[in-house]
Design a protein around this motif. Structure first.
Motif, short mmCIF file in Angstrom:
data_model
loop_
_atom_site.label_atom_id
_atom_site.label_comp_id
_atom_site.label_asym_id
_atom_site.label_seq_id
_atom_site.Cartn_x
_atom_site.Cartn_y
_atom_site.Cartn_z
N GLU A 204 9.82 -23.33 5.11
CA GLU A 204 8.76 -22.37 4.91
C GLU A 204 8.36 -21.71 6.15
O GLU A 204 7.13 -21.32 6.12
CB GLU A 204 7.57 -23.50 4.26
N VAL A 205 9.16 -21.02 6.76
CA VAL A 205 8.71 -20.46 8.11
C VAL A 205 7.94 -19.06 7.93
O VAL A 205 7.36 -18.60 8.36
CB VAL A 205 9.92 -20.16 9.01
N TYR A 206 8.35 -18.43 6.50
CA TYR A 206 7.86 -17.07 6.17
C TYR A 206 6.63 -17.44 5.36
O TYR A 206 6.24 -16.46 4.53
CB TYR A 206 8.84 -16.18 5.39
N GLU A 207 6.00 -18.64 5.11
CA GLU A 207 4.82 -18.82 4.37
C GLU A 207 3.86 -17.84 4.24
O GLU A 207 3.28 -17.51 3.31
CB GLU A 207 4.30 -20.41 4.89
N GLN A 208 3.48 -17.31 5.55
CA GLN A 208 2.45 -16.44 5.53
C GLN A 208 3.01 -14.96 5.31
O GLN A 208 1.88 -13.89 5.42
CB GLN A 208 1.70 -16.42 6.88
N LEU A 209 3.98 -14.60 5.05
CA LEU A 209 4.57 -13.31 5.01
C LEU A 209 5.12 -13.01 3.79
O LEU A 209 6.26 -12.71 3.54
CB LEU A 209 5.74 -13.02 6.07
N ILE A 210 4.11 -12.88 2.71
CA ILE A 210 4.32 -12.63 1.26
C ILE A 210 3.71 -11.42 1.01
O ILE A 210 2.39 -11.20 1.20
CB ILE A 210 3.84 -13.81 0.44
N PHE A 211 4.47 -10.70 -0.09
CA PHE A 211 4.04 -9.35 -0.54
C PHE A 211 3.80 -9.43 -1.99
O PHE A 211 4.65 -9.30 -2.77
CB PHE A 211 4.93 -8.33 -0.13
N GLY A 212 2.71 -9.76 -2.63
CA GLY A 212 2.27 -9.74 -4.07
C GLY A 212 2.53 -10.99 -4.71
O GLY A 212 2.22 -11.09 -5.87
N ALA A 213 3.19 -12.23 -4.31
CA ALA A 213 3.56 -13.24 -5.10
C ALA A 213 2.45 -14.47 -4.35
O ALA A 213 2.02 -14.32 -3.50
CB ALA A 213 5.09 -13.68 -4.70
N ALA A 214 2.52 -15.42 -5.03
CA ALA A 214 1.98 -16.59 -4.57
C ALA A 214 2.64 -17.71 -3.96
O ALA A 214 3.85 -17.99 -4.65
CB ALA A 214 1.10 -17.20 -5.87
N PHE A 215 2.28 -18.24 -2.77
CA PHE A 215 3.18 -19.13 -2.22
C PHE A 215 3.14 -20.53 -3.10
O PHE A 215 1.94 -21.06 -3.29
CB PHE A 215 2.65 -19.41 -0.86
N ALA A 216 4.18 -21.14 -3.22
CA ALA A 216 4.53 -22.52 -3.72
C ALA A 216 5.45 -23.46 -2.95
O ALA A 216 6.25 -22.68 -2.51
CB ALA A 216 4.93 -22.39 -5.23
N SER A 217 5.12 -24.59 -2.98
CA SER A 217 6.16 -25.39 -2.28
C SER A 217 6.23 -26.74 -2.83
O SER A 217 5.54 -27.26 -3.52
CB SER A 217 5.53 -25.74 -0.91
N PRO A 218 7.44 -27.44 -2.77
CA PRO A 218 7.66 -28.61 -3.34
C PRO A 218 6.70 -29.74 -2.63
O PRO A 218 6.37 -30.91 -3.16
CB PRO A 218 9.20 -29.10 -2.97
N PHE A 219 6.45 -29.56 -1.31
CA PHE A 219 5.33 -30.60 -0.79
C PHE A 219 4.04 -30.51 -1.33
O PHE A 219 3.38 -31.63 -1.49
CB PHE A 219 5.29 -30.01 0.75
N ASP A 220 3.80 -29.45 -1.97
CA ASP A 220 2.49 -29.73 -2.76
C ASP A 220 2.42 -30.17 -3.99
O ASP A 220 1.26 -30.49 -4.84
CB ASP A 220 1.95 -28.37 -3.09
N ASN A 221 3.61 -30.61 -4.63
CA ASN A 221 3.96 -31.04 -6.02
C ASN A 221 3.71 -32.53 -5.74
O ASN A 221 4.71 -33.41 -4.93
CB ASN A 221 4.98 -30.66 -6.60
#
Length: 307
Positions: A204-221
């Motif tokens: 998830e090294v690019y977690e903060q470099l997103i353009f218009g999408a919402a970040f999601a992760s299996p860790f949060d599930n």
């Protein structure tokens, strides 16, 4: 002379992979007008407060031996970061490493070995093949199809699984395609992993470099908590790749088992870099926002020129 088989498995998977990057740097040093599209190295400097914190820590004597898990300052900061995403995170869920690359290498070493296999989306980041092959495991490609926006689909993942598979290496936001998996897509992938008892390793090294999408992760599930390991660093988010400061966050039992591997490899990191990383994680640093704006503008100009 005889050599260990790892040297054969990794032949041509080291610096040879970066030959075009090295050539670009050589041409640039000669004064040629080069635009680098070879490596994810931010061309903005890290925030001055990070450098100040590293210098402060060094002058305060923070240059002695550390420990395998990580300095208390950065471990606590990582607990705060990930506890916001999922309840119950403690220091037992955290291991610090010098960069995402080292974290990936150690994590794979702790999960798979010869006779096993790891599933990876294709196209893929350049070093993934090496960290898998280093363990002796095989790499199995899961096609990331253009018609699906290069998003990994659960059906494609399941079709690629063999009895030897032990883990899936996800990368979201994805390098090199930029695809960002949705929470629903991750849940579907996670269901396949649960069905086949597969680990999920998520870069998830690019977690903060997103353009218009919402970040999601299996860790949060919560349903995927006991099979998910996240690796990341401050290399991209804080434009600090040369400081080599990363981590792995996952189940406590996994981290306990991997700790001896980490300690054997590294015998700890650099305390002054740990303090700098804690400062980066705990404070509102604007570097990622600056890069998002800059990269978005560059992408628009590039697309316009191509059109």
């Amino acid at each position: 002379m005889r050599y260990a088989s790892i040297t054969d498995r990794l032949a041509n998977l080291g610096s040879e992979k970066w030959a075009i990057h090295a050539e670009a740097r050589r041409m640039k040093a000669e004064g040629q007008p080069i635009i680098e599209l070879t490596i994810g190295e931010p061309d903005v400097p890290p925030d001055a407060t990070l450098l100040d914190e590293a210098v402060r820590a060094m002058h305060a004597g923070r240059y002695r031996y550390s420990n395998g898990r990580g300095e208390p300052s950065v471990v606590s900061a990582l607990v705060r970061k990930y506890a916001k995403r999922r309840a119950g995170v403690t220091e037992e869920n955290v291991l610090c490493f010098p960069g995402t690359q080292t974290a990936l290498f150690a994590v794979m070493l702790g999960l798979v070995e010869a006779g096993d296999a790891v599933l990876v989306g294709d196209p893929l980041y350049a070093t993934y093949e090496g960290v898998i092959r280093a363990t002796g495991a095989a790499q199995i490609a899961v096609p990331l199809r253009p018609e699906h926006g290069f998003h990994m689909k659960a059906a494609d993942l399941e079709a690629a699984i063999t009895p030897q598979c032990r883990a899936v290496l996800l990368n979201t936001p994805h390098n090199p395609t930029g695809a960002v998996l949705t929470a629903d897509e991750i849940a579907e992938i996670g269901a396949v992993c649960g069905k086949h008892d597969l680990w999920i390793v998520c870069d998830e090294v690019y977690e903060q470099l997103i353009f218009g999408a919402a970040f999601a992760s299996p860790f949060d599930n919560p349903d995927l908590a006991e099979r998910t390991i996240v690796v990341s660093s401050i290399s991209k988010s804080h434009a600090a790749p040369g400081f080599r400061s990363g981590w792995a966050v996952g189940p406590a039992e996994f981290c306990t088992r991997l700790l001896s591997v980490s300690e054997t490899m590294l015998f700890g990191g650099q305390p002054f870099i740990a303090d700098m990383t804690a400062h980066a994680l705990d404070n509102p640093i604007g570097t990622a926002a600056t890069m998002r704006a800059t990269y978005k503008a560059r992408a628009a100009r590039f697309a316009e020129a191509l059109s």
